[in-house]
Write a protein that holds these residues in place. Structure first.
Motif, PDB file in Angstrom:
ATOM      1  N   GLU A 150     -10.241  11.623  -4.770  1.00 14.34           N
ATOM      2  CA  GLU A 150     -11.066  10.412  -4.836  1.00 14.34           C
ATOM      3  C   GLU A 150     -11.032   9.609  -3.538  1.00 14.34           C
ATOM      4  O   GLU A 150     -11.800   8.660  -3.378  1.00 14.34           O
ATOM      5  N   CYS A 151     -10.104   9.936  -2.631  1.00 12.30           N
ATOM      6  CA  CYS A 151      -9.906   9.209  -1.371  1.00 12.30           C
ATOM      7  C   CYS A 151      -9.640   7.729  -1.620  1.00 12.30           C
ATOM      8  O   CYS A 151     -10.295   6.848  -1.057  1.00 12.30           O
ATOM      9  N   LEU A 152      -8.685   7.466  -2.515  1.00 11.79           N
ATOM     10  CA  LEU A 152      -8.284   6.093  -2.778  1.00 11.79           C
ATOM     11  C   LEU A 152      -6.830   6.000  -3.176  1.00 11.79           C
ATOM     12  O   LEU A 152      -6.213   6.981  -3.555  1.00 11.79           O
ATOM     13  N   LEU A 176       0.834  -1.201   0.000  1.00 15.53           N
ATOM     14  CA  LEU A 176       0.000   0.000   0.000  1.00 15.53           C
ATOM     15  C   LEU A 176       0.869   1.251   0.000  1.00 15.53           C
ATOM     16  O   LEU A 176       0.552   2.243  -0.648  1.00 15.53           O
ATOM     17  N   GLN A 177       1.999   1.186   0.661  1.00 16.18           N
ATOM     18  CA  GLN A 177       2.916   2.322   0.742  1.00 16.18           C
ATOM     19  C   GLN A 177       3.509   2.680  -0.620  1.00 16.18           C
ATOM     20  O   GLN A 177       3.949   3.791  -0.828  1.00 16.18           O
ATOM     21  N   ASP A 178       3.526   1.719  -1.547  1.00 13.15           N
ATOM     22  CA  ASP A 178       4.063   1.974  -2.883  1.00 13.15           C
ATOM     23  C   ASP A 178       3.024   2.551  -3.832  1.00 13.15           C
ATOM     24  O   ASP A 178       3.333   2.873  -4.971  1.00 13.15           O
ATOM     25  N   MET A 179       1.793   2.660  -3.365  1.00 14.76           N
ATOM     26  CA  MET A 179       0.720   3.195  -4.197  1.00 14.76           C
ATOM     27  C   MET A 179       0.611   4.707  -4.007  1.00 14.76           C
ATOM     28  O   MET A 179       1.071   5.253  -3.009  1.00 14.76           O
ATOM     29  N   GLY A 236      -3.636   0.601 -17.668  1.00 13.65           N
ATOM     30  CA  GLY A 236      -4.785   0.782 -16.780  1.00 13.65           C
ATOM     31  C   GLY A 236      -4.305   1.012 -15.365  1.00 13.65           C
ATOM     32  O   GLY A 236      -3.174   1.452 -15.132  1.00 13.65           O
ATOM     33  N   GLY A 237      -5.149   0.684 -14.404  1.00 15.04           N
ATOM     34  CA  GLY A 237      -4.744   0.908 -13.030  1.00 15.04           C
ATOM     35  C   GLY A 237      -5.492   0.053 -12.032  1.00 15.04           C
ATOM     36  O   GLY A 237      -6.559  -0.497 -12.315  1.00 15.04           O
ATOM     37  N   PHE A 238      -4.915  -0.056 -10.860  1.00 19.82           N
ATOM     38  CA  PHE A 238      -5.510  -0.738  -9.720  1.00 19.82           C
ATOM     39  C   PHE A 238      -5.861   0.339  -8.707  1.00 19.82           C
ATOM     40  O   PHE A 238      -5.121   1.304  -8.549  1.00 19.82           O
ATOM     41  N   SER A 239      -6.971   0.180  -8.029  1.00 20.86           N
ATOM     42  CA  SER A 239      -7.319   1.159  -7.003  1.00 20.86           C
ATOM     43  C   SER A 239      -8.029   0.476  -5.844  1.00 20.86           C
ATOM     44  O   SER A 239      -8.738  -0.516  -6.025  1.00 20.86           O
ATOM     45  N   VAL A 240      -7.815   1.021  -4.664  1.00 22.28           N
ATOM     46  CA  VAL A 240      -8.462   0.523  -3.462  1.00 22.28           C
ATOM     47  C   VAL A 240      -8.771   1.730  -2.575  1.00 22.28           C
ATOM     48  O   VAL A 240      -7.951   2.630  -2.427  1.00 22.28           O
TER      49      VAL A 240
END
Length: 168
Positions: free
Chosen positions: A102-104, A93-96, A113-117
């Motif tokens: 957007e608070c994500l 998570l620290q590398d994101m 594309g992308g990954f989001s959480v």
């Protein structure tokens, strides 16, 4: 980076699960020479260099022992089998990147594309893990799919990470 217990130990050594003990030893020796505090002397002013050496040493202690390596491989495989779909890689998570609007958290995929959480999803996953009393040392995380291709990543974070993130 995430703590050593939550990293892929093979990745720490720059090796793979199919590498022999001799290959792992060789990688360990190269990295130990590169990061050992005694060898670096006065250049060892950064805490990250010492942390990296400790991480490499811990990985070798597990992967260099046949019994411990077999146990680690079994745990690693069990984690992979728990997933509903194949996981391309593990991301801390620290590398994101944090998207304030957007608070994500976001991370770019190799396809463009992308990954989001969301922060809420990370909190909810942590609460679920606490209720299930997961084993200590097991990474807390969630599998996320790319928004444009079929790749997925396992996003991990230390359990203390969320509490400290919320206070910052």
């Amino acid at each position: 980076m995430c703590e050593a217990a939550e990293k892929d130990l093979y990745a720490v050594l720059g090796a793979g699960p199919s590498d022999s003990v001799q290959q792992l030893r060789h990688r360990y020796q190269q990295l130990a020479l590169q990061y050992h505090p005694d060898r670096l002397g006065a250049d060892c002013s950064s805490e990250s260099t010492v942390k990296k050496f400790v991480e490499v040493d811990a990985a070798w202690k597990i992967l260099g022992d046949p019994t411990r390596r077999r146990q680690y491989d079994l745990q690693r495989r069990a984690q992979e089998l728990k997933q509903d779909w194949p996981v391309d890689s593990t991301v801390c998570l620290q590398d994101m990147s944090w998207d304030e609007d957007e608070c994500l958290y976001t991370y770019c995929c190799r396809c463009g594309g992308g990954f989001s959480v969301t922060e809420e999803e990370t909190r909810r996953t942590q609460q679920d893990d606490e209720e299930e009393e997961t084993e200590e040392g097991q990474p807390t995380g969630v599998v996320v799919c790319c928004d444009t291709c079929s790749l997925s990543v396992f996003i991990t974070w230390p359990s203390e990470r969320l509490q400290s993130q919320n206070t910052v």
